[in-house]
Write a protein that holds these residues in place. Sequence first.
Motif, short mmCIF file in Angstrom:
data_model
loop_
_atom_site.label_atom_id
_atom_site.label_comp_id
_atom_site.label_asym_id
_atom_site.label_seq_id
_atom_site.Cartn_x
_atom_site.Cartn_y
_atom_site.Cartn_z
N THR A 55 -8.20 -24.62 32.39
CA THR A 55 -9.53 -25.08 32.81
C THR A 55 -9.38 -25.92 34.07
O THR A 55 -8.34 -26.56 34.28
N LYS A 57 -10.78 -28.65 34.63
CA LYS A 57 -10.75 -30.08 34.31
C LYS A 57 -9.36 -30.60 34.01
O LYS A 57 -9.02 -31.71 34.41
N ASP A 58 -8.56 -29.83 33.27
CA ASP A 58 -7.30 -30.43 32.82
C ASP A 58 -6.04 -29.64 33.18
O ASP A 58 -4.96 -29.95 32.68
N ILE A 61 -2.80 -31.60 34.17
CA ILE A 61 -1.91 -32.18 33.16
C ILE A 61 -0.72 -31.25 32.92
O ILE A 61 0.44 -31.64 33.04
N PHE A 223 2.82 -34.06 25.81
CA PHE A 223 1.72 -34.51 26.67
C PHE A 223 0.40 -34.22 25.97
O PHE A 223 0.37 -33.56 24.93
N HIS A 224 -0.67 -34.78 26.55
CA HIS A 224 -2.02 -34.60 25.98
C HIS A 224 -2.72 -33.48 26.72
O HIS A 224 -3.06 -33.62 27.89
N PRO A 226 -5.97 -31.54 26.08
CA PRO A 226 -7.12 -31.47 25.16
C PRO A 226 -7.69 -30.08 24.90
O PRO A 226 -8.29 -29.86 23.86
N ARG A 259 1.24 -37.57 45.39
CA ARG A 259 0.21 -38.16 44.56
C ARG A 259 -0.03 -37.25 43.36
O ARG A 259 -0.27 -36.05 43.51
N THR A 260 0.10 -37.81 42.14
CA THR A 260 -0.11 -37.01 40.92
C THR A 260 -1.08 -37.74 40.01
O THR A 260 -1.07 -38.97 39.94
N ARG A 261 -1.91 -37.01 39.30
CA ARG A 261 -2.94 -37.63 38.47
C ARG A 261 -2.47 -37.86 37.04
O ARG A 261 -3.01 -38.70 36.34
N TYR A 262 -1.46 -37.11 36.59
CA TYR A 262 -0.96 -37.30 35.22
C TYR A 262 0.47 -37.88 35.25
O TYR A 262 0.73 -38.92 34.68
N ASN A 264 3.89 -39.74 36.15
CA ASN A 264 4.52 -40.83 36.89
C ASN A 264 5.86 -41.09 36.22
O ASN A 264 6.11 -40.59 35.10
N ASP A 266 7.22 -43.64 34.81
CA ASP A 266 7.20 -44.32 33.51
C ASP A 266 6.79 -43.35 32.42
O ASP A 266 7.39 -43.28 31.34
N LEU A 267 5.72 -42.60 32.69
CA LEU A 267 5.27 -41.59 31.73
C LEU A 267 6.39 -40.58 31.44
O LEU A 267 6.52 -40.09 30.31
N GLY A 270 8.30 -42.02 28.75
CA GLY A 270 7.48 -42.06 27.54
C GLY A 270 7.29 -40.70 26.89
O GLY A 270 7.21 -40.60 25.67
N TYR B 196 -10.51 -39.19 28.24
CA TYR B 196 -10.66 -37.81 28.75
C TYR B 196 -12.11 -37.40 29.03
O TYR B 196 -12.45 -37.03 30.15
N HIS B 224 -1.57 -39.31 19.87
CA HIS B 224 -2.18 -37.99 19.67
C HIS B 224 -2.95 -37.98 18.35
O HIS B 224 -2.36 -38.04 17.28
N SER B 230 -11.01 -34.87 22.14
CA SER B 230 -9.93 -34.61 23.11
C SER B 230 -8.54 -34.80 22.51
O SER B 230 -7.56 -34.38 23.11
N GLY B 270 7.15 -45.63 24.49
CA GLY B 270 6.53 -44.48 25.15
C GLY B 270 5.02 -44.54 25.14
O GLY B 270 4.36 -44.09 26.08
N MET B 273 3.28 -45.93 28.14
CA MET B 273 3.48 -45.24 29.43
C MET B 273 2.33 -44.26 29.63
O MET B 273 2.34 -43.15 29.13
N PRO B 275 -0.66 -41.89 31.50
CA PRO B 275 -0.86 -41.01 32.65
C PRO B 275 -1.50 -41.76 33.81
O PRO B 275 -2.27 -42.72 33.60
N THR B 276 -1.22 -41.32 35.01
CA THR B 276 -1.72 -42.01 36.21
C THR B 276 -3.24 -42.16 36.20
O THR B 276 -3.77 -43.23 36.52
N TYR B 277 -3.94 -41.09 35.80
CA TYR B 277 -5.41 -41.19 35.87
C TYR B 277 -5.94 -42.21 34.87
O TYR B 277 -6.96 -42.84 35.12
#
Lengths: 285, 285
Positions: A55, A57-58, A61, A223-224, A226, A259-262, A264, A266-267, A270, B196, B224, B230, B270, B273, B275-277
């Motif tokens: 999609t 929207k996501d 991710i 990861f999330h 959705p 530049r990333t939206r999800y 990083n 640290d993540l 995690g 989300y 989760h 979401s 974890g 940590m 996501p960036t958004y």
Amino acid sequence: MIDLWYTENHQEDTRFSIKVKEHLHSEKSPFQQIDFFESDTFGRFFTLDGLMMVTQKDEFIYHDMITHIPMAVNPSIKRVLIIGGGDGGTAREILRYNHIEKVDMVEIDERVVRLCQQYLPQTACQLDQDPRLTLYFEDGLKFVQEANDEIYDLILVDSTDPIGPGEGLFTYDFYNNCKRVLSDAGILINQHESPYYESYAHEMKRAHSKIKATFPIAKVYQFHMPTYPSGHWLFGFASKKYDPLADLQKEAWMNFGLRTRYYNTDLHMGAFMLPTYVKESLENA
Amino acid sequence: MIDLWYTENHQEDTRFSIKVKEHLHSEKSPFQQIDFFESDTFGRFFTLDGLMMVTQKDEFIYHDMITHIPMAVNPSIKRVLIIGGGDGGTAREILRYNHIEKVDMVEIDERVVRLCQQYLPQTACQLDQDPRLTLYFEDGLKFVQEANDEIYDLILVDSTDPIGPGEGLFTYDFYNNCKRVLSDAGILINQHESPYYESYAHEMKRAHSKIKATFPIAKVYQFHMPTYPSGHWLFGFASKKYDPLADLQKEAWMNFGLRTRYYNTDLHMGAFMLPTYVKESLENA
């Protein structure tokens, strides 16, 4: 006004539905049923055999998590093989690294690529733009069987579930050939299903047991997502020598200035910290 | 056979549905509509005003994450206040710590407690068993307004969304009183909505901006939760002096010897940590 809903059965008794503004396209390719839809909340999305793929929207991710994790562990990766990924999002992300020399993308179904170029330029934008990318419309299993030894630093398996065209990408034959065509510094990332619903957890365990029998290092990260069943999705990280946590190159990755939206760094750490029930399920796989 | 489905609208154009084997109970309390259902995949579950609260399949995730995170940061916590949490799962988890001296639980709707005792003993099992627990059927906001200074080490806000009975638990008045009734070592955990979907992200930001204006330390952690909108859900961690990462007491927590299916001390790290958004959305809140 027409009341049209797309529904995916996440289990026989569990459904996820999105109201559709327009059913943009529907066709049966030689490999699968392909449909494109327009919606409010998710923008455009497409399905294969009725299952949600991407999609607007996501998608960031999924595509962040499949590409930036290995690039931050081995920032020197130069030669990449993508298996599947017909929507182009994985290729788009990996091609953001200017030092990448070559990306081979092997998608079994040319129609997915062509339709994404038409309906989903957000993901497909680089598929006919970047001279470093070569598209092969072939079976991924056959492609790695015939490829030379040690010619890739990274393989990204951006596949459907292990039913239908994606089935061969969940076999010992495939994983062994991945290992063979990867350099000594090579990393394999694969779509690793989900731990939550039993049918998906079963495939997660099957994949993991094969990969950990093939590669010296085999970890799983979460990861999330959705729009996928349960929203709890996994990738596998396998390699010959790199550990995804101990060998993380935080500074080198940040120096790329992406530049990333999800994603990083640290993540990154995690994402490998799994819930106890997932860890145990993988250990017993 | 009857074809009966429970459906929650996660957005106006997005639905999650579960096939229902039996609609066990339905009533309108003075506060809200309460329904209990039986299903295959999720076992028993219940809803308030039509929104999913607790399922037998995944309540362990929510209840692990609301209780064990603060207990691993300050293992000396002895006096606990639970606001909401009528299903009893939060009380059940916190009462597993033998050194906890007192748990006050303030649930506005006695009918939720009584019905969970009848239909969901999996979560409600400790509500009439443990002498350390006192139940108050009162408004949580009013309860903290009238409570004495510094009488709790931990407050767990296990609330519904900030619409309806849960609304007062997302106000400055409430957070300020939480701060006042917490000891110097006190920790506040609160249900922090989701990043989300836009409507939930809006409430997430509102809550965070108030909490960070009230407490010196205010962080957010994720987990989760597949049956919530979401599947990407958050708790807030606020305190006067403890940082949830720097002050994590791994060994002390492991010495409790508690078996948990979701929580572990690596996942603890974890979970923070983000996501960036999500980080950016919280920073700008």
